[in-house]
Design an enzyme around this catalytic site. Structure first.
Site, PDB file in Angstrom:
ATOM      1  CD  GLU A 109     -15.278  -4.062  21.724  1.00 47.63           C
ATOM      2  OE1 GLU A 109     -16.043  -3.094  21.576  1.00 47.63           O
ATOM      3  OE2 GLU A 109     -14.580  -4.207  22.741  1.00 47.63           O
ATOM      4  CG  HIS A 115     -22.601  -3.467  25.599  1.00 49.28           C
ATOM      5  ND1 HIS A 115     -22.031  -4.369  24.734  1.00 49.28           N
ATOM      6  CD2 HIS A 115     -21.578  -2.953  26.317  1.00 49.28           C
ATOM      7  CE1 HIS A 115     -20.727  -4.399  24.928  1.00 49.28           C
ATOM      8  NE2 HIS A 115     -20.421  -3.556  25.887  1.00 49.28           N
ATOM      9  CG  ASP A 116     -19.911  -0.801  23.685  1.00 48.34           C
ATOM     10  OD1 ASP A 116     -20.198  -0.392  24.820  1.00 48.34           O
ATOM     11  OD2 ASP A 116     -19.055  -1.675  23.476  1.00 48.34           O
TER      12      ASP A 116
HETATM   13  C1  GLC Z   1     -15.593  -2.318  25.035  1.00 45.90           C
HETATM   14  C2  GLC Z   1     -16.906  -2.528  25.742  1.00 45.90           C
HETATM   15  C3  GLC Z   1     -17.373  -1.205  26.260  1.00 45.90           C
HETATM   16  C4  GLC Z   1     -16.354  -0.702  27.238  1.00 45.90           C
HETATM   17  C5  GLC Z   1     -14.957  -0.662  26.635  1.00 45.90           C
HETATM   18  C6  GLC Z   1     -13.908  -0.553  27.675  1.00 45.90           C
HETATM   19  O1  GLC Z   1     -15.708  -1.509  23.917  1.00 45.90           O
HETATM   20  O2  GLC Z   1     -17.816  -3.157  24.877  1.00 45.90           O
HETATM   21  O3  GLC Z   1     -18.652  -1.300  26.824  1.00 45.90           O
HETATM   22  O4  GLC Z   1     -16.699   0.580  27.679  1.00 45.90           O
HETATM   23  O5  GLC Z   1     -14.652  -1.826  25.927  1.00 45.90           O
HETATM   24  O6  GLC Z   1     -13.773  -1.759  28.373  1.00 45.90           O
END
Ligand code: GLC
Ligand code: CA
Length: 556
Positions: free
Chosen positions: A255, A329-330
């Site tokens: 990510e 989910h974000d």
């Molecule tokens: C990533 C996750 C998110 C989380 C963040 C901190 O972006 O996808 O849901 O809040 O990391 O771990």
């Protein structure tokens, strides 16, 4: 040639908390996923990405891990997980664990030890700094969850860094002992037989050792330039690859927040032995005016096409590999954001699917996308559970935004929109739970899995066919990409070319009928529709596209 199974395959993201609850506590669980494996196999996906289910105080729904080696009892037991893994594998479904190593929960044993004082052997697992001269935080970096990224530990008089929620202290990757613990832990999961990792905010793990102040001049000046794609991140990932991923033949997706194609080529070009693919969010920022997330704005199709085309072209040129997605989910759901979730809901869902699945990269489906689920559309702040959204709301009020406007912005931008429970059937709470769901949808909606499965014309089957197409035809993983009309705010069309074959994808992102012509150089070709969202028997070089119509055309 790009021929790895995951380059032709599709990932399905499960947000377990909202997927399927089997014991009536209102929280989705591991047994709930097991129950739905046949459904997932029917869709035809290759790989399941499960967001974190490890032991956690759930301040950020599991992204705050307190024990990497155990499942949180609210999701089930390790025996349940082992059963899930075995039953998934029996259906040829692979499993990718979400792994968070930028930070842990404050409840993690390492942090609890670290709190005991400066001499504790675990102190250096985290990032501690003395106060600035004025006694305030060591620098002006901001947390993604609003406010300063530093929290004072009164006992020692030092601050710890938390780029995310205050209960999620950042790990100190400069410490070789920490690195070692993480590699060993990942290898432990490798031994278990999982198939890979999704690595949470992985390009933030290496911080600029000087921790300089940022200018705070724009919305992007929050410190990120001092830790995004930081000084040692490629070394750490290469090590991870050598110690873990390579050994267990893992597929990995990083990510990547606020990154660049140049960095993502480094992360994912196989020669560098880091990751399989990069999951970047630049196309998700086309409705952030001046880079500001918490502001109301409509995107422009020209911006969306430009950003996506840039990533298609640059990653291909540098031998990198993209993850392709419309939501997760974000993010709020893509339907209302990029198309229409009302009158043209079904057409829009298929349009987005067809546009995405013609691109180069690994395709992702987020749970509920295959039945065109819509946003939560909460109307009251009390309906939000998510810390990021609640903090943003407070911050907006502090900044002088009215309650009504702040709520409207949350309705457009909050990630909680995509977290309401899966809609399985017409029973109470859509068959998600026999109890009270942890996050209650407020709208009645009768779009369900049960209905989608019963209707041969549903979005579910569009996805099923698209998944199969990508697996069967090499052009999708390999074809050159060319954006056709960069200027239209209505038409999204592009071309793929491979081995004398051509595929053209075209979509009408409006509720109007619009004329479209196949590029003249292709007029003598034989045309065949690979996928569409309107019944169309015949295809010619000049078409009138219907509202939100999409076509994937093969030319030979
Ligand atoms: C990533 C996750 C998110 C989380 C963040 C901190 O972006 O996808 O849901 O809040 O990391 O771990
Ligand atoms: Ca449950």
């Amino acid at each position: 040639m790009n021929n790895e199974w995951w380059q032709k395959g599709t990932v399905y993201q499960i947000y377990p908390r909202s997927f399927n609850d089997t014991n009536g506590d209102g929280i989705g669980d591991i047994r709930g996923i097991i129950e739905k494996l046949d459904y997932l196999a029917k869709l035809g996906i290759d790989l399941l990405w499960l967001t974190p289910m490890y032991v956690s105080p759930q301040r950020d729904n599991g992204y705050d891990i307190a024990d990497y080696y155990a499942m949180d009892p609210q999701y089930g037991t390790m025996a349940d997980f082992d059963e899930l893994l075995e039953k998934a594998h029996a259906r040829d479904l692979k499993i990718m664990m979400d792994m968070v190593v930028n930070h842990t929960s404050y409840q993690h044993r390492w942090f609890q030890e670290a709190l005991k004082g400066k001499d504790n052997p675990y102190r250096d697992y985290y990032i501690w700094k003395d106060p600035a001269a004025d006694g305030g935080p060591p620098n002006n970096w901001l947390s993604k969850f609003s406010g300063s990224a530093w929290e004072l530990d009164t006992a020692s008089g030092q601050y710890y860094l938390h780029l995310y929620e205050v209960g999620m202290p950042d790990l100190n990757w400069e410490n070789p002992k920490l690195q070692e613990e993480i590699y060993q832990m990942m290898a432990w999961w490798g031994e278990k037989g999982i198939d890979g990792f999704r690595l949470d905010v992985i390009n933030n793990i290496s911080k600029n050792p000087d921790f300089p102040n940022d200018s705070l001049a724009t919305a992007q000046d929050d410190g990120r330039k001092f830790y995004v794609d930081g000084p040692h991140v490629h070394e750490y990932l290469h090590q991870m690859n050598r110690r873990v991923f390579d050994k267990y033949h893992h597929v990995t997706v990083g990510e990547m927040s606020s990154t660049t194609p140049e960095e993502c080529i480094k992360y994912t070009n196989p020669e560098r032995q880091e990751l399989s693919m990069a999951f970047n969010f630049h196309h998700m920022k086309v409705d952030y005016p001046d880079g500001k997330k918490w502001a109301s704005a409509k995107y422009k199709l020209t911006d969306l096409k430009r950003v996506m085309a840039e990533w298609q072209l640059k990653m291909a040129e540098g031998g990198g590999w993209n993850a392709l997605f419309w939501t997760n989910h974000d993010q709020p759901r893509a339907l209302a954001r990029f198309a229409d979730d009302q009158a043209y809901r079904e057409k829009s869902a298929k349009l987005l699917a067809i546009i995405l699945f013609g691109l180069q990269g690994t395709t992702y489906i987020y749970q509920g996308e295959e039945i065109a689920m819509t946003d939560a559309n909460f109307t009251d702040i009390s309906q939000y559970d998510d810390a990021e959204s609640r903090n943003a709301y407070k911050q907006m009020l502090t900044d002088g935004i009215s309650e009504a406007d702040a709520l409207q912005i949350l309705r457009e931008k909050s990630r909680e929109n995509s977290r309401i429970p899966m809609q399985w059937n017409d029973e109470k709470h859509h068959g998600f739970t026999d109890g009270e769901p942890w996050l209650a949808p407020i709208h009645e909606d009768n779009w369900t899995v049960e209905k989608a499965l019963a209707d041969p014309d549903s979005i579910f089957y569009t996805y099923q066919r698209l998944i199969a197409l990508r697996r069967d035809r090499d052009i999708f993983a390999n074809g050159d990409f060319k954006l056709l009309d960069a200027k239209s705010e209505i038409i999204y069309d592009y071309e793929r070319q491979w081995n004398g074959e051509t595929v053209i994808v075209v979509g009408n992102f409006s509720a109007e009928e619009v004329a479209w012509e196949l590029p003249a150089r292709h007029h003598d070709k034989t045309l065949q529709i690979l996928e569409s969202n309107y019944p169309r028997e015949d295809i010619t070089t000049n078409l009138v596209l219907q509202p939100y119509e999409a076509l994937m055309i093969h030319l030979s």
